[in-house]
Write a protein that holds these residues in place. Structure first.
Motif, PDB file in Angstrom:
ATOM      1  N   GLU A 131      53.298  93.291  45.012  1.00 40.30           N
ATOM      2  CA  GLU A 131      54.099  94.290  45.729  1.00 40.30           C
ATOM      3  C   GLU A 131      55.150  93.376  46.697  1.00 40.30           C
ATOM      4  N   GLY A 132      56.457  93.483  46.339  1.00 39.41           N
ATOM      5  CA  GLY A 132      57.408  92.899  47.377  1.00 39.41           C
ATOM      6  C   GLY A 132      57.404  91.261  47.471  1.00 39.41           C
ATOM      7  N   GLU A 133      56.792  90.956  46.275  1.00 38.12           N
ATOM      8  CA  GLU A 133      56.580  89.250  46.244  1.00 38.12           C
ATOM      9  C   GLU A 133      58.110  88.612  45.487  1.00 38.12           C
TER      10      GLU A 133
ATOM     11  N   GLN B 295      51.958  98.170  37.226  1.00 38.90           N
ATOM     12  CA  GLN B 295      51.420  99.125  37.831  1.00 38.90           C
ATOM     13  C   GLN B 295      50.119  99.684  37.241  1.00 38.90           C
TER      14      GLN B 295
ATOM     15  N   ARG C  11      62.137  98.253  40.831  1.00 36.53           N
ATOM     16  CA  ARG C  11      60.999  97.801  41.445  1.00 36.53           C
ATOM     17  C   ARG C  11      60.716  96.278  41.311  1.00 36.53           C
TER      18      ARG C  11
ATOM     19  N   ALA D 169      64.802  91.198  48.832  1.00 32.94           N
ATOM     20  CA  ALA D 169      63.222  90.744  48.947  1.00 32.94           C
ATOM     21  C   ALA D 169      62.754  91.347  50.611  1.00 32.94           C
ATOM     22  N   ARG D 170      63.648  91.197  51.459  1.00 34.06           N
ATOM     23  CA  ARG D 170      63.493  91.925  52.655  1.00 34.06           C
ATOM     24  C   ARG D 170      63.058  93.277  52.685  1.00 34.06           C
ATOM     25  N   GLU D 171      63.896  94.001  51.905  1.00 35.59           N
ATOM     26  CA  GLU D 171      63.747  95.358  51.551  1.00 35.59           C
ATOM     27  C   GLU D 171      62.565  95.839  50.721  1.00 35.59           C
ATOM     28  N   GLY D 172      61.965  94.954  50.102  1.00 37.57           N
ATOM     29  CA  GLY D 172      60.512  95.140  49.147  1.00 37.57           C
ATOM     30  C   GLY D 172      60.833  95.063  47.753  1.00 37.57           C
ATOM     31  N   VAL D 173      61.950  94.528  47.263  1.00 38.85           N
ATOM     32  CA  VAL D 173      62.098  94.297  45.684  1.00 38.85           C
ATOM     33  C   VAL D 173      61.623  93.287  45.338  1.00 38.85           C
ATOM     34  N   ALA D 174      60.581  93.410  44.650  1.00 40.05           N
ATOM     35  CA  ALA D 174      59.929  92.223  44.158  1.00 40.05           C
ATOM     36  C   ALA D 174      60.751  91.523  43.021  1.00 40.05           C
TER      37      ALA D 174
ATOM     38  N   GLN E 211      57.014  83.056  47.815  1.00 40.47           N
ATOM     39  CA  GLN E 211      55.863  83.292  47.909  1.00 40.47           C
ATOM     40  C   GLN E 211      55.104  82.172  47.381  1.00 40.47           C
TER      41      GLN E 211
END
Ligand code: ATP
Length: 216
Positions: free
Chosen positions: A26-28, A61, A155, A182-187, A202
């Motif tokens: 998630e978010g990586e 998912q 996502r 990426a900061r907004e959480g899009v992987a 990461q």
């Protein structure tokens, strides 16, 4: 979020991927590096469902998706930007964006909200909404290709060489936009050779002749 286990792919008799495994949380932000012909594009295409014949397990998912067609994977939240951009060059910037809004995932945001967000991310596009995509520079087309995919509300973004072959000033804009996402959480799973995003990732994975070097 995305897990790939033992992925093999073949162009006819020629095997291009060998037992590739990796995961994106998630978010990586995960970067795949490798020389020309290492299999980066084949890997991304296999994940989105437009690659050559493939075998292996792809879980998104917690659901196995390897038998799903590409449009179903897109609706489930996988967004892909190809190296060759695949724009509708006869249509305007705005038309390219709104066509995409009708496909993709049923994310929470409305198409109008996504459009606002994309304009905020790429102010350069705002000044050329009525221009034909064929009259844009390579870098501007690359931005439009990413913007169009964002209109589908992905996502996880699968990006093939997003900063390759574009003017330095647009490389910086593209990098900043991707880091903002990426900061907004899009992987993101990004294939690149030029180390633009790798330093912010990461994890950096290396493909060599279709095989993954490092533990994913
Ligand atoms: P590049 O950065 O040059 O695009 P890549 O790491 O993305 O390289 P791929 O394009 O995935 O590598 O290619 C992996 C292997 O599959 C190479 O040996 C390539 O020649 C082969 N290949 C790619 N596309 C096809 C195709 N359409 N038909 C046959 N072989 C292909």
């Amino acid at each position: 979020m995305l897990k790939v286990e033992g992925l093999n792919a073949w162009y006819g008799q020629a095997q291009a991927l060998f037992d590739v495994s990796l995961s994106v949380g998630e978010g990586e932000l995960v970067v795949i590096q490798g020389l020309n012909g290492a299999g980066k594009s084949t890997l991304l295409q296999s994940l989105i469902g437009i690659g050559p014949r493939a075998q292996g397990r792809i879980t998104w998912q917690n659901e196995p998706i390897q038998t799903w067609p590409a449009h179903r994977r897109a609706r489930a939240g996988l967004g892909f930007v190809a190296e060759d951009r695949r724009l509708f060059t006869g249509l305007s910037v705005k038309e390219n964006l709104w066509i995409a809004a009708s496909s993709g995932s049923s994310a929470q945001a409305s198409p109008a909200q996504r459009f606002e967000r994309v304009m905020a991310l790429f102010p350069q596009l705002q000044t050329m909404l009525h221009r034909s995509a064929s009259q844009m520079s390579g870098g501007e087309q690359q931005m439009l290709a990413l913007a169009r995919t964002l209109m589908t509300g992905p996502r996880l973004l699968l990006l093939d060489e997003p900063c390759e072959g574009i003017a330095p000033v647009l490389v910086a804009a593209m990098r900043d936009a991707l880091l903002q996402l990426a900061r907004e959480g899009v992987a993101m799973l990004v294939a690149e050779q030029n180390n633009i995003l790798a330093q912010h990732a990461q994890r950096v994975l290396v493909l060599t002749s279709g095989r993954m070097d490092s533990a994913a």
